[in-house]
Design a protein around this motif. Sequence first.
Motif, PDB file in Angstrom:
ATOM      1  N   ARG A  17      35.297  37.444  48.159  1.00  0.00           N
ATOM      2  CA  ARG A  17      35.130  38.879  47.887  1.00  0.00           C
ATOM      3  C   ARG A  17      35.829  39.277  46.586  1.00  0.00           C
ATOM      4  O   ARG A  17      35.298  40.052  45.790  1.00  0.00           O
ATOM      5  N   GLU A  18      37.019  38.724  46.371  1.00  0.00           N
ATOM      6  CA  GLU A  18      37.752  39.041  45.144  1.00  0.00           C
ATOM      7  C   GLU A  18      37.006  38.531  43.914  1.00  0.00           C
ATOM      8  O   GLU A  18      36.873  39.243  42.919  1.00  0.00           O
ATOM      9  N   ALA A  19      36.504  37.307  43.973  1.00  0.00           N
ATOM     10  CA  ALA A  19      35.754  36.743  42.846  1.00  0.00           C
ATOM     11  C   ALA A  19      34.515  37.580  42.556  1.00  0.00           C
ATOM     12  O   ALA A  19      34.191  37.855  41.396  1.00  0.00           O
ATOM     13  N   ALA A  20      33.822  38.009  43.602  1.00  0.00           N
ATOM     14  CA  ALA A  20      32.634  38.848  43.423  1.00  0.00           C
ATOM     15  C   ALA A  20      33.020  40.183  42.782  1.00  0.00           C
ATOM     16  O   ALA A  20      32.324  40.677  41.887  1.00  0.00           O
ATOM     17  N   TYR A  21      34.112  40.766  43.227  1.00  0.00           N
ATOM     18  CA  TYR A  21      34.601  42.020  42.645  1.00  0.00           C
ATOM     19  C   TYR A  21      34.894  41.842  41.156  1.00  0.00           C
ATOM     20  O   TYR A  21      34.491  42.659  40.329  1.00  0.00           O
ATOM     21  N   ILE A  39      35.693  31.980  37.612  1.00  0.00           N
ATOM     22  CA  ILE A  39      36.547  33.078  38.071  1.00  0.00           C
ATOM     23  C   ILE A  39      37.561  32.560  39.083  1.00  0.00           C
ATOM     24  O   ILE A  39      38.748  32.902  39.028  1.00  0.00           O
ATOM     25  N   ARG A  40      37.127  31.703  39.996  1.00  0.00           N
ATOM     26  CA  ARG A  40      38.037  31.146  41.004  1.00  0.00           C
ATOM     27  C   ARG A  40      39.124  30.298  40.340  1.00  0.00           C
ATOM     28  O   ARG A  40      40.279  30.336  40.760  1.00  0.00           O
ATOM     29  N   THR A  41      38.765  29.542  39.303  1.00  0.00           N
ATOM     30  CA  THR A  41      39.762  28.771  38.566  1.00  0.00           C
ATOM     31  C   THR A  41      40.797  29.706  37.952  1.00  0.00           C
ATOM     32  O   THR A  41      42.009  29.470  38.049  1.00  0.00           O
ATOM     33  N   MET A  42      40.326  30.784  37.333  1.00  0.00           N
ATOM     34  CA  MET A  42      41.246  31.745  36.736  1.00  0.00           C
ATOM     35  C   MET A  42      42.110  32.416  37.796  1.00  0.00           C
ATOM     36  O   MET A  42      43.312  32.634  37.588  1.00  0.00           O
ATOM     37  N   MET A  43      41.528  32.742  38.945  1.00  0.00           N
ATOM     38  CA  MET A  43      42.306  33.349  40.031  1.00  0.00           C
ATOM     39  C   MET A  43      43.425  32.414  40.474  1.00  0.00           C
ATOM     40  O   MET A  43      44.560  32.851  40.684  1.00  0.00           O
ATOM     41  N   VAL A  47      47.617  33.102  40.215  1.00  0.00           N
ATOM     42  CA  VAL A  47      48.597  32.909  41.286  1.00  0.00           C
ATOM     43  C   VAL A  47      49.671  31.919  40.843  1.00  0.00           C
ATOM     44  O   VAL A  47      50.865  32.124  41.078  1.00  0.00           O
ATOM     45  N   GLU A  48      49.247  30.859  40.166  1.00  0.00           N
ATOM     46  CA  GLU A  48      50.200  29.868  39.654  1.00  0.00           C
ATOM     47  C   GLU A  48      51.189  30.533  38.687  1.00  0.00           C
ATOM     48  O   GLU A  48      52.384  30.235  38.711  1.00  0.00           O
ATOM     49  N   TYR A  49      50.697  31.425  37.851  1.00  0.00           N
ATOM     50  CA  TYR A  49      51.581  32.164  36.940  1.00  0.00           C
ATOM     51  C   TYR A  49      52.643  32.923  37.723  1.00  0.00           C
ATOM     52  O   TYR A  49      53.831  32.889  37.384  1.00  0.00           O
ATOM     53  N   TYR A  50      52.233  33.617  38.778  1.00  0.00           N
ATOM     54  CA  TYR A  50      53.193  34.392  39.563  1.00  0.00           C
ATOM     55  C   TYR A  50      54.246  33.482  40.195  1.00  0.00           C
ATOM     56  O   TYR A  50      55.424  33.833  40.242  1.00  0.00           O
TER      57      TYR A  50
END
Length: 106
Positions: A17-21, A39-43, A47-50
């Motif tokens: 849902r997040e990727a679609a958004y 998009i999923r790779t970037m997501m 998270v890795e950044y955080y």
Amino acid sequence: MTSIEEELLIDEENDAREAAYILHTLSSELQDRYTTDDIRTMMDLIVEYYYDSGMLECTDAEVEIDLQDVADYVAKHAKEYHEKDYPVEDVFFVVQADFDWQEQNL
């Protein structure tokens, strides 16, 4: 209590849902350029950044997030680890959409 499998399925559905958004909020030019997998790779890298920045362990009520720093991190690590060349200017819009999603859904 839910099982691990159920929790993983729920996480997968939320990520979808997040990727679609995120894709929906991007300009049509960027929508044509990036796939859901991109998009999923970037997501994942967001998270890795955080995690790497220590933000997830911060106990402050307000944490300042520099979206440009996040975009720089994602673009750099996508190239290093995933052999994906995402221009940081494009990644910024994905980071911004991801941030908006988190603000609306947490």
